[in-house]
Design a protein around this motif. Structure first.
Motif, PDB file in Angstrom:
ATOM      1  N   ALA A  24       0.834  -1.204   0.000  1.00 53.78           N
ATOM      2  CA  ALA A  24       0.000   0.000   0.000  1.00 53.78           C
ATOM      3  C   ALA A  24       0.866   1.251   0.000  1.00 53.78           C
ATOM      4  O   ALA A  24       0.588   2.226  -0.711  1.00 53.78           O
ATOM      5  N   GLY A  25       1.963   1.231   0.783  1.00 53.82           N
ATOM      6  CA  GLY A  25       2.862   2.374   0.812  1.00 53.82           C
ATOM      7  C   GLY A  25       3.542   2.599  -0.523  1.00 53.82           C
ATOM      8  O   GLY A  25       3.740   3.743  -0.947  1.00 53.82           O
ATOM      9  N   ALA A  26       3.878   1.503  -1.215  1.00 49.69           N
ATOM     10  CA  ALA A  26       4.517   1.618  -2.522  1.00 49.69           C
ATOM     11  C   ALA A  26       3.587   2.276  -3.533  1.00 49.69           C
ATOM     12  O   ALA A  26       4.042   3.012  -4.414  1.00 49.69           O
ATOM     13  N   CYS A  27       2.297   2.012  -3.403  1.00 53.50           N
ATOM     14  CA  CYS A  27       1.323   2.637  -4.313  1.00 53.50           C
ATOM     15  C   CYS A  27       1.245   4.144  -4.097  1.00 53.50           C
ATOM     16  O   CYS A  27       0.911   4.898  -5.020  1.00 53.50           O
ATOM     17  N   VAL A  28       1.573   4.584  -2.892  1.00 51.16           N
ATOM     18  CA  VAL A  28       1.504   6.013  -2.567  1.00 51.16           C
ATOM     19  C   VAL A  28       2.805   6.716  -2.930  1.00 51.16           C
ATOM     20  O   VAL A  28       2.807   7.750  -3.611  1.00 51.16           O
ATOM     21  N   VAL A  29       3.937   6.172  -2.476  1.00 54.52           N
ATOM     22  CA  VAL A  29       5.221   6.858  -2.669  1.00 54.52           C
ATOM     23  C   VAL A  29       5.870   6.518  -3.999  1.00 54.52           C
ATOM     24  O   VAL A  29       6.715   7.270  -4.493  1.00 54.52           O
ATOM     25  N   GLY A  30       5.509   5.375  -4.573  1.00 53.40           N
ATOM     26  CA  GLY A  30       6.115   4.958  -5.822  1.00 53.40           C
ATOM     27  C   GLY A  30       7.463   4.301  -5.616  1.00 53.40           C
ATOM     28  O   GLY A  30       8.225   4.688  -4.722  1.00 53.40           O
ATOM     29  N   VAL A  31       7.749   3.278  -6.405  1.00 54.95           N
ATOM     30  CA  VAL A  31       9.024   2.575  -6.319  1.00 54.95           C
ATOM     31  C   VAL A  31       9.563   2.349  -7.728  1.00 54.95           C
ATOM     32  O   VAL A  31       8.817   2.391  -8.707  1.00 54.95           O
ATOM     33  N   ASN A  32      10.857   2.100  -7.787  1.00 56.86           N
ATOM     34  CA  ASN A  32      11.494   1.825  -9.073  1.00 56.86           C
ATOM     35  C   ASN A  32      12.396   0.606  -8.918  1.00 56.86           C
ATOM     36  O   ASN A  32      13.604   0.716  -8.725  1.00 56.86           O
ATOM     37  N   ILE A  33      11.769  -0.565  -8.953  1.00 52.65           N
ATOM     38  CA  ILE A  33      12.509  -1.823  -8.793  1.00 52.65           C
ATOM     39  C   ILE A  33      12.586  -2.463 -10.171  1.00 52.65           C
ATOM     40  O   ILE A  33      11.765  -3.304 -10.551  1.00 52.65           O
ATOM     41  N   SER A  34      13.576  -2.038 -10.938  1.00 55.00           N
ATOM     42  CA  SER A  34      13.618  -2.448 -12.341  1.00 55.00           C
ATOM     43  C   SER A  34      14.894  -3.186 -12.723  1.00 55.00           C
ATOM     44  O   SER A  34      14.986  -3.698 -13.837  1.00 55.00           O
ATOM     45  N   THR A  35      15.859  -3.237 -11.819  1.00 55.24           N
ATOM     46  CA  THR A  35      17.122  -3.889 -12.162  1.00 55.24           C
ATOM     47  C   THR A  35      17.175  -5.286 -11.551  1.00 55.24           C
ATOM     48  O   THR A  35      16.727  -5.503 -10.418  1.00 55.24           O
ATOM     49  N   LEU A  36      17.744  -6.212 -12.288  1.00 57.81           N
ATOM     50  CA  LEU A  36      17.868  -7.588 -11.793  1.00 57.81           C
ATOM     51  C   LEU A  36      18.755  -7.668 -10.553  1.00 57.81           C
ATOM     52  O   LEU A  36      18.401  -8.375  -9.594  1.00 57.81           O
ATOM     53  N   PRO A  37      19.908  -6.951 -10.495  1.00 58.62           N
ATOM     54  CA  PRO A  37      20.706  -6.985  -9.261  1.00 58.62           C
ATOM     55  C   PRO A  37      19.930  -6.489  -8.041  1.00 58.62           C
ATOM     56  O   PRO A  37      20.076  -7.028  -6.947  1.00 58.62           O
ATOM     57  N   GLY A  38      19.098  -5.452  -8.233  1.00 59.57           N
ATOM     58  CA  GLY A  38      18.297  -4.943  -7.127  1.00 59.57           C
ATOM     59  C   GLY A  38      17.291  -5.969  -6.640  1.00 59.57           C
ATOM     60  O   GLY A  38      17.140  -6.187  -5.432  1.00 59.57           O
ATOM     61  N   ILE A  39      16.612  -6.621  -7.573  1.00 65.03           N
ATOM     62  CA  ILE A  39      15.610  -7.623  -7.207  1.00 65.03           C
ATOM     63  C   ILE A  39      16.271  -8.805  -6.502  1.00 65.03           C
ATOM     64  O   ILE A  39      15.808  -9.264  -5.447  1.00 65.03           O
ATOM     65  N   LEU A  40      17.373  -9.303  -7.073  1.00 65.99           N
ATOM     66  CA  LEU A  40      18.039 -10.471  -6.500  1.00 65.99           C
ATOM     67  C   LEU A  40      18.632 -10.168  -5.122  1.00 65.99           C
ATOM     68  O   LEU A  40      18.558 -10.995  -4.208  1.00 65.99           O
ATOM     69  N   SER A  41      19.214  -8.978  -4.973  1.00 62.89           N
ATOM     70  CA  SER A  41      19.800  -8.633  -3.675  1.00 62.89           C
ATOM     71  C   SER A  41      18.710  -8.457  -2.621  1.00 62.89           C
ATOM     72  O   SER A  41      18.881  -8.868  -1.467  1.00 62.89           O
ATOM     73  N   GLY A  42      17.573  -7.864  -3.000  1.00 62.98           N
ATOM     74  CA  GLY A  42      16.459  -7.739  -2.066  1.00 62.98           C
ATOM     75  C   GLY A  42      15.896  -9.097  -1.676  1.00 62.98           C
ATOM     76  O   GLY A  42      15.534  -9.329  -0.513  1.00 62.98           O
TER      77      GLY A  42
END
Length: 299
Positions: free
Chosen positions: A200-218
Motif C-alpha cells: 500500500a505504501g509503494a502505491c503512494v510513494v512509488g518505487v522503481n525496482i527495475s534492475t535484476l541486481p536490485g531484485i536479486l539482492s532484495g
C-alpha cells in the motif's frame, strides 16, 4: 544423526545466514532505496513462510485464529517488519556496516530495560554490570569510530541504529506475551500484514525496482535475514536438549559478519569496532549465563 547433531547443523545454518546479511544490506542498498529493499525482502519472506505452512500442514491453525488475534497481528505487522526494518535499513544506508551491525545487536540490553519499565520485571543488581559493559561497547563504537575514510559518521544513522535495537526489543516483548500461537503462524501473520502495508505504501510513494541486481539482492535479504535463519533457528530449538548451546552459537554471527564486511565490502575495520563488539557480546553473555536470568531470549 542425533537430534542434538541436527540442532547444531540447523543453528549453524541460521548463524551463517545472519552473518552475511550486514554485507548483503550494503550491497542491496547500492541498487535499491531502503523502502524498496524492504518491499522485496518482505515479499520474499512471506513466500517462504507460505511454503513453510504448506509443508508443515498448519493452514488449519491460521483459519482457527480468532478475530482478536487477527487484529493483534495487524498491529504487530506495523512493528515488524515495517517499522523495525525501515529504521534498520535506513541506518545501514547512512552508516558503515561495521558500525550499524554491532549497535543493533545490543537489543537484549534494551529488552531488559523495557521489561523493567513496562512488565515490572526487576533487574537484578548484577545485571547492571552486564548492561554497563554492553552500553560501553555501544558508546565506543559510536564515538570511538570518530571518522572513517575521512568522512564523519552520521549522527542520524547512529540514532536510527539505536532505535532499531529498541524496536526489535519491543517486538520481542509484545510477541512473547502470546505464546499460544504457533511460531510459524506468527511469522506468517506478521509478514502478511507487514507486506500488505508495504505494498500500500509503494502505491503512494512509488518505487522503481527495475534492475535484476536490485531484485536479486532484495530477495537475498528476505531469504537470509528473515526467512531461512528464523526457520532453522526454530528447528534447532525444537530438536536440541541443550538450548543454551544453540543460543551461544548466535554470538558467533557478529564476528563472522565483521570478517565478511572487511573482505566483501572492503571496509577497514577499526580497532574500536572490534573492542566495542566484544564488550557488547560480553555484557549480553554475562547477563544471560552468569546472572540469574529474568528472561530467555535469542536473536
Amino acid at each position: 544423526m542425533t537430534d542434538n547433531s541436527k540442532a547444531t547443523v540447523y543453528a549453524g545454518i541460521a548463524v551463517l545466514s545472519w552473518s552475511t546479511v550486514a554485507t548483503a544490506f550494503k550491497i542491496s542498498l547500492t541498487h535499491l532505496t531502503h523502502f524498496e529493499m524492504l518491499l522485496v525482502a518482505s515479499c520474499t519472506a512471506l513466500c517462504l513462510f507460505i511454503l513453510l505452512l504448506t509443508v508443515q500442514r498448519k493452514w488449519t491453525l491460521v483459519r482457527a485464529l480468532p478475530a482478536r488475534q487477527w487484529r493483534r497481528f495487524a498491529l504487530i505487522g506495523l512493528l515488524n517488519p515495517v517499522a523495525y526494518y525501515l529504521v534498520l535499513f535506513k541506518a545501514y544506508a547512512l552508516l558503515p556496516a561495521q558500525v550499524a551491525q554491532p549497535i543493533n545487536y545490543a537489543w537484549p540490553i534494551v529488552l531488559l530495560i523495557l521489561l523493567a519499565l513496562f512488565a515490572r520485571q526487576p533487574i537484578p543488581r548484577m545485571k547492571y554490570i552486564g548492561m554497563f559493559i554492553s552500553l560501553a561497547g555501544v558508546a565506543l563504537i559510536s564515538f570511538g569510530s570518530g571518522s572513517m575514510a575521512g568522512s564523519t559518521v552520521s549522527v542520524t544513522g547512529l540514532l536510527l541504529a539505536a532505535l532499531s535495537a529498541f524496536l526489535w526489543a519491543a517486538y520481542w516483548m509484545v510477541n512473547n506475551k502470546n505464546r499460544t500461537v504457533d511460531g510459524s503462524v506468527t511469522l506468517f501473520m506478521s509478514f502478511l500484514f507487514g507486506t500488505l502495508y508495504l505494498v500500500a505504501g509503494a502505491c503512494v510513494v512509488g518505487v522503481n525496482i527495475s534492475t535484476l541486481p536490485g531484485i536479486l539482492s532484495g530477495m537475498y535479504v528476505g531469504a537470509f535475514e528473515i526467512g531461512v535463519p528464523f526457520i532453522f533457528f526454530g528447528l534447532a530449538m525444537r530438536k536440541t536438549t541443550n538450548p543454551a548451546l544453540v543460543n551461544q552459537m548466535c554470538y558467533l554471527s557478529p564476528f563472522l559478519s565483521l570478517f565478511l564486511i572487511a573482505v566483501v565490502l572492503d571496509e577497514q575495520i577499526v580497532t574500536t569496532t572490534y573492542i566495542g563488539l566484544a564488550l557488547i557480546v560480553t555484557g549480553i553473555v554475562f547477563n544471560e549465563y552468569l546472572v540469574r536470568p529474568v528472561i530467555k531470549a535469542a536473536r
